[in-house]
Design an enzyme around this catalytic site. Sequence first.
Site, PDB file in Angstrom:
ATOM      1  N   GLU A  17       0.820  -1.213   0.000  1.00 55.73           N
ATOM      2  CA  GLU A  17       0.000   0.000   0.000  1.00 55.73           C
ATOM      3  C   GLU A  17       0.858   1.270   0.000  1.00 55.73           C
ATOM      4  O   GLU A  17       0.381   2.347   0.357  1.00 55.73           O
ATOM      5  CB  GLU A  17      -0.949  -0.008   1.193  1.00 55.73           C
ATOM      6  CG  GLU A  17      -1.943  -1.172   1.166  1.00 55.73           C
ATOM      7  CD  GLU A  17      -2.863  -1.177   2.366  1.00 55.73           C
ATOM      8  OE1 GLU A  17      -3.828  -0.398   2.379  1.00 55.73           O
ATOM      9  OE2 GLU A  17      -2.614  -1.966   3.300  1.00 55.73           O
ATOM     10  N   SER A 180      -6.669  -2.438   1.735  1.00 60.99           N
ATOM     11  CA  SER A 180      -6.886  -1.965   0.365  1.00 60.99           C
ATOM     12  C   SER A 180      -7.271  -3.080  -0.596  1.00 60.99           C
ATOM     13  O   SER A 180      -7.052  -2.993  -1.797  1.00 60.99           O
ATOM     14  CB  SER A 180      -5.643  -1.228  -0.162  1.00 60.99           C
ATOM     15  OG  SER A 180      -5.435  -0.041   0.559  1.00 60.99           O
ATOM     16  N   SER A 317     -10.972   9.150  -0.379  1.00 56.91           N
ATOM     17  CA  SER A 317     -11.113   8.442   0.899  1.00 56.91           C
ATOM     18  C   SER A 317     -12.344   8.903   1.665  1.00 56.91           C
ATOM     19  O   SER A 317     -12.647  10.098   1.747  1.00 56.91           O
ATOM     20  CB  SER A 317      -9.868   8.651   1.761  1.00 56.91           C
ATOM     21  OG  SER A 317      -8.737   8.049   1.175  1.00 56.91           O
TER      22      SER A 317
END
Length: 361
Positions: A17, A180, A317
């Site tokens: 990530e 993720s 986000s």
Amino acid sequence: MPKKKKVAILYGGRSVEHGVSVNSARNIFEFIDKKKFEPVPIGISTTGKWYLTDGVSKNVEKGQPLALLLDPAKPGFIILSSGDRFKVDIIFPVLHGTDGEDGSIQGMIKAMDLPMVGTSVLGSSMAMNKIVAKRLLKEAGLPVTNFMTFRYDQKDKISFNAIAKELGTPFMLKSASLGSSVGVSKVKTKNDFKNAVEEAFKYDDEMIAEEYISGREIECAVLGNYPPEASYPGEVVISKNYEFYTFDAKYVDPDAVRIDVPAKLPKAIAEKIRKASVKAFEALHCEDFSRIDLFLDKKGNIYINEINSIPGFTNSSMYPVMWKERGVSFPDLITRLLNLAQERYDRSKRIERGFQSGLKF
């Protein structure tokens, strides 16, 4: 005028990530209130080397190599090329995944005796491991999906039929300690199974199989301590082109999802989600902030999917978007997080580190 606090924004990292972390840190660097704080971007390369960087950059290695000064009386950093030393007042880890969200970095920062934004060692390690987290959430009386767990040494004995009998089909296979949607597969048939197992164990020594919930993807942002508070839930509406909320759907394809903030929910369901999110946050000993991911099925049942102790701060986000909907701007949210970390650090100073005894050594 009060002196600006130096804030080390720690980003990148030795994780799959890494790129997500860079994007999150870039936003924090941009939106931090520079009248109150002086941001000091420190990037960690994919090989684990630390650099003082000029802004937040994907080219971490172009920065100045750093070493840590592990002196609790004067914690800080040394620029290796010049020998110059500098210190910061607080550290904001924006590290997603392995070696950043699992308690590793948190333990090191604790040893440096510096204030740090976010969950400490215990909560980070528990929230990161999906197996441990689900067991603790279940123990706390919170709803989680049915699941089975496997170790890498059991790999050749894992049976599709046994999992399908226990969990039904389709089911999800996941690496135990990643985020993720990396290392995650939706398994419909025996033909999907082998590759899904290989993918999960590619990134971890543990794997979790979970019951698939056909329903809505709901997220809730939790902020604060003593007590924490929950935002109104948001919803991730995924394109029918995707089987589930994949990495590409999250970060690559701009048309993959629609974000509904606030989510269109009956008031009673929304309050149920908010209460469960705070309870999950507390059950896993989270601190300062976290994002709780849930499923809502067609019958109105909710299931805690996982807890992200360092939620993303990218442009897409949900965490900052959910607080913006509640009237908390991006700069104000960052300031609140930094203040929460400082307050928690100051509060921790009441704890004794020594013990007077008759022991001779």
